[in-house]
Design a protein around this motif. Structure first.
Motif, short mmCIF file in Angstrom:
data_model
loop_
_atom_site.label_atom_id
_atom_site.label_comp_id
_atom_site.label_asym_id
_atom_site.label_seq_id
_atom_site.Cartn_x
_atom_site.Cartn_y
_atom_site.Cartn_z
N LEU A 322 0.83 -1.21 0.00
CA LEU A 322 0.00 0.00 0.00
C LEU A 322 0.87 1.25 0.00
O LEU A 322 0.64 2.20 -0.76
N LEU A 325 2.77 1.76 -3.30
CA LEU A 325 1.93 2.20 -4.41
C LEU A 325 1.48 3.65 -4.27
O LEU A 325 1.25 4.32 -5.26
N PHE A 326 1.32 4.12 -3.04
CA PHE A 326 0.74 5.45 -2.88
C PHE A 326 1.64 6.44 -2.15
O PHE A 326 1.92 7.51 -2.64
N ASP A 329 5.18 6.37 -3.98
CA ASP A 329 5.20 6.35 -5.44
C ASP A 329 5.22 7.78 -5.95
O ASP A 329 4.26 8.52 -5.76
N TYR A 332 2.37 8.98 -8.18
CA TYR A 332 1.10 9.11 -7.50
C TYR A 332 1.10 10.36 -6.62
O TYR A 332 0.18 11.17 -6.66
N ILE C 110 -7.08 -2.72 3.35
CA ILE C 110 -5.86 -2.35 2.63
C ILE C 110 -6.03 -2.59 1.13
O ILE C 110 -5.77 -1.71 0.31
N ILE C 114 -6.18 -0.22 -2.37
CA ILE C 114 -5.32 -0.40 -3.54
C ILE C 114 -6.16 -0.64 -4.79
O ILE C 114 -5.95 -0.02 -5.83
N THR C 118 -6.29 1.72 -8.50
CA THR C 118 -5.37 1.21 -9.52
C THR C 118 -6.12 0.75 -10.76
O THR C 118 -5.62 -0.09 -11.51
N ARG C 121 -4.23 1.08 -14.02
CA ARG C 121 -2.83 1.38 -13.75
C ARG C 121 -1.93 0.25 -14.26
O ARG C 121 -0.78 0.48 -14.60
#
Lengths: 341, 40, 448
Positions: A322, A325-326, A329, A332, C110, C114, C118, C121
């Protein structure tokens, strides 16, 4: 290390997690609402929403984890705290519900709706205030036993300076933690305007945080002398905490290394929080409940700890994913990709 | 028998249901036939 | 406030919270599987409609999840606030599944975060679909663990009591109690069924409101088929539940079926009213109850005469049972006719009145869920922990429960209205025809 200590350490860690992540979350909601009123909207809203959106639900789980865990490890707390906290915790639940649902309503259903933003901003900032009352009550003196049942004395609670010092600290710390984190985040997103504004907020809220934290220790001397004496045994932890606080403020002031400023802030709260927790030992509720007489049976304790370890094995990789990715990143964070459903 | 129905069969039905749902889900030929019929 | 009042208001508040939460919880457990099936079909058949279906469902899902999460937090805390004595005991024996539930929920939260952020993505759509698996698994396991706790309340196992002390505690035995398999399976399949029929109701409603887009037709056919599968599964597991009850909680079965005297060849009483202890206007299915209870038409079924009067659940649960079963069977019939009708090209399934029935099926399925839970909870009375702790002994001694009841009633009103307003607004503002067009232009028109 006894099972009791393992249990309370796990729970205390999750409570710390909730306070840290929750503070960022609630403070961000508040700044978002505030910026809309003061027409700084364009500066802040984007940064705040980009951070909040994918993680809001995770925050809540930390709290659920804490209160489910405490009933599991220390079932007697259900009797003492459950009976007495009906009103304060119910108010907390209502605020959490408003905050969580209106956040989702605004973000996914009615983006930019001022009424909704205001509702969740305000509800969010009141949550720490309402939940922190539990910590005040745990210091003892507000609960008496009537016919074998614990009863909370509201008048005494709401006229005690300790209560209000804790309330002010919870709000100030929330805004301070949140502003410091968002300063770093905005800086990472290469948004100098937002960084400047958030840095200002962080500095503004640093002082009330420090003053009320000191004030509480002073207040405890009168309210719970035994705890006050214990706190002094842990003075190195509070000293380190204070030094880290100065470090954070210094870096913010000098506009340098916001990442380090935030790491020092985490350190400051870790030392203060665990120092406070350790000095509270062994009481869960002065003077009725200690971690030893309220502890569950060994079979349950061991199965909970095993479940906890297995659960972490699943969770830690997920949280890392998590964050990768965010939070970490670059594209992002800088708002280059919007892949929302 | 009763023991089996009480302890194992419920899970067999549950997983069987999920599997069946996945198997029949892609079969949507009837929808296209319906569209053709309506065009006529 | 005397403690009788505290008990009464605690019961009302718990019932209110659970009745409200269960709507969102059921959708929260069921819809991820529907999204997963739709997206999987979309990828498999390379059909943009199904992928868009998954995407739009996911958007609506967030709103229901938000309300489900906050009301779930409410009920989690209220258990300790309103039933402190019960939770003190329960904490010692059944805390493990409660604790595991938070992990399942954590996991779901969680990956939902995500998954939602995404879309598009990844180059490979399948990777995105993979992210949905933990969401669906986490959601279903939340239901599994929480239902385990409820099953424990019906069939407490995994400990002994000696001199008022709990000894020989075995958390795993408590989790895997005899009530668990039937209850867990029933809760999970009915959640899938309800989610499917609620989504079918939406598709049917769009078709009734003038849209004739193939998107809605695919959605309707898909959800009705899935709904049918799980409605049948629910009925089968319901039959197993009857056998469980006959063996472990005969008073609950007897009260739900108005079975007063222990007898062989017991008939199943459907509908009817109770007039001065006499059953009137009921339909009696000969040997039905014997078969439901013991898979044999002649077996003896224990009646209410075997229990002391103060341990018999309220008899009105029979109406709840009727309501639940009638809706369940009705939905099997409705979905079955629809499915056969689609294959055989019957005209009636496209008639307006038939589509209105499908629209009605959504709310009716939710009512069946409510009736089922009221039946399960009221049917356990007077016990909170069957045979061990009475409900009145479990409640709080706090004097402010009535005020909290008002507070929470207001909260649920705000949340209920808010979520409905937001959901309609979301989909009104962005109708699917518009979105399909937008996506075509975006991709250069070569997709569809």
């Amino acid at each position: 290390m006894t099972l009791e200590i393992i249990g309370i350490t796990v729970l205390w860690t999750f409570l710390f997690g909730y306070i840290l992540i929750g503070a960022i979350d609630f403070g961000a909601g508040f700044f978002n609402a505030y910026s809309r009123i003061t027409a700084h909207e364009h500066t802040l809203t984007k940064i705040i929403q980009r951070y909040l959106s994918p993680v809001w639900e995770v925050t809540n789980v930390f709290l659920v984890f804490f209160f489910v865990g405490i009933i599991g490890f220390f079932p007697k707390t259900a009797f003492y705290y459950g009976t007495t906290l009906l009103v304060p915790v119910s108010i907390g639940i209502v605020l959490l519900a408003i905050r969580g649902s209106y956040y989702a309503f605004e973000t996914y259903g009615a983006r930019g709706h001022k009424g909704y933003s205001f509702m969740y901003g305000l509800a969010g900032i009141l949550i720490p205030a309402s939940l922190s009352i539990v910590l005040t009550i745990s210091e003892g003196g507000f609960i008496s036993m009537v016919d074998g049942n614990p009863v909370l004395d509201y008048w005494m609670l709401f006229t005690s300076p300790l209560t209000w010092a804790v309330v002010v600290l919870s709000i100030a710390a929330t805004l301070y933690i949140s502003a410091t984190f968002l300063t770093w985040y905005a800086n990472k997103a290469r948004d100098p305007e937002a960084t400047d504004l958030l840095r200002k907020y962080a500095l503004v809220w640093s002082l009330p945080t420090a003053i009320t934290a000191g004030g509480i220790i002073f207040e405890l001397r009168r309210h719970n002398p035994a705890h006050y004496v214990n706190i002094q045994d842990f003075w190195p932890m509070f000293l380190i905490s204070a030094l880290m606080f100065i470090g954070t403020v210094w870096l913010l002031w000098k506009r340098q290394k916001y990442g380090w400023a935030f790491i020092l802030l985490i350190g400051q709260f870790i030392f203060a929080f665990y120092g406070y927790g350790a000095s509270h030992y062994p009481y869960l509720l002065y003077p009725y409940l200690t971690i030893y007489d309220s502890f569950t049976n060994p079979a349950m304790a061991i199965s909970l700890i095993v479940a906890f370890i297995l659960g972490l094995g699943l969770l830690i990789p997920s949280i890392v994913l998590l964050m990768r990715l965010f939070l970490f990143d670059k594209d992002y964070v800088r708002g280059k990709g919007d892949y929302h459903a | 028998m009763t023991h089996f129905l009480m302890f194992y069969a419920p899970f067999i039905v549950l997983f069987g249901g999920i599997a069946a749902a996945f198997i029949i889900a892609p079969m949507d030929g009837a929808v296209y036939k319906q569209m053709e019929n309506e065009k006529k | 406030m005397g403690n009788e009042e505290a008990v009464f208001y605690s019961r009302v508040l718990t019932e209110l919270t659970l009745s409200f939460h269960i709507i969102y919880a059921t959708i929260g457990v069921g819809v991820p599987l529907m999204i997963m099936i739709a997206q999987w079909v979309g990828i498999k058949k390379n059909d943009e409609h199904y992928i868009l279906l998954a995407r739009r469902w996911a958007r609506g899902f967030i709103i229901t999840v938000a309300v489900g999460v906050v009301t779930g937090t409410a009920i989690g805390l209220q258990l300790s606030l309103l039933w402190p004595n019960f939770m003190e005991l329960a904490g010692n024996v059944i805390a493990l599944p409660l604790f595991l539930e938070t992990f399942a929920f954590f996991f779901e939260a969680i990956f939902l975060g995500i998954y939602l952020y995404t879309w598009d993505r990844f180059e490979n759509q399948k990777k995105h679909l993979l992210l949905l698996i933990p969401v669906a698994v986490g959601a279903s396991f939340s239901a599994v663990f929480i239902t385990m706790v409820n099953a424990f309340m019906n069939a407490p196992r995994g400990f002994d009591i000696s001199n008022g002390e709990l000894i020989n505690i075995n958390p795993l035995l408590a989790m895997f109690n005899p009530a668990m398999p039937t209850k867990v399976a029933h809760v999970v399949v009915t959640a899938y069924m309800t989610a499917a029929f609620v989504l079918a109701a939406i598709a049917a409603f769009r078709l009734l409101k003038g849209s004739n887009h193939v998107y809605h037709k695919k959605a309707l056919y898909l959800t009705m088929k899935i709904g049918l599968v799980f409605a049948i599964a629910a009925a089968i597991v319901g039959d197993f539940s009857g056998k469980y009850l006959a063996e472990y909680q005969p008073e609950k079965l007897a009260a739900a079926e108005w079975h007063f005297e222990t007898e062989e060849n017991a008939p199943l009483i459907m509908y009817g009213v109770l007039d001065d202890g006499e059953v009137k206007y009921a339909i009696k299915i000969p040997f039905g109850l014997s078969f439901l209870a013991h898979s044999s038409f002649t077996a003896e079924v224990v009646g209410l005469d075997q229990f002391p009067e103060d341990e018999v659940p309220p008899l009105y649960i029979h109406y709840l049972f009727d309501l639940m079963v009638t809706i369940g069977v009705g939905m099997i019939a409705l979905a079955g006719i629809y499915w056969i009708g689609m294959k055989r090209r019957w005209k009636i399934i496209h008639a307006k009145w038939f589509r209105w029935l499908i629209v009605l099926g959504g709310p009716l399925s939710i009512i069946a869920i409510e009736a089922g839970w009221w039946l399960a909870e009221v049917g356990r009375q007077p016990w909170v922990l069957r045979g061990l702790m009475r409900t009145e002994d479990a409640a709080t001694t706090s004097g402010q429960v009535d005020l909290m009841l008002i507070l929470f009633a207001l909260l649920y009103l705000i949340l209920g209205v808010g979520s409905v307003v937001i959901l309609t607004r979301m989909f009104r503002k962005n109708p699917v025809e518009q979105e399909i067009e937008d996506r075509e232009t975006e991709k250069g028109g070569d997709v569809l």
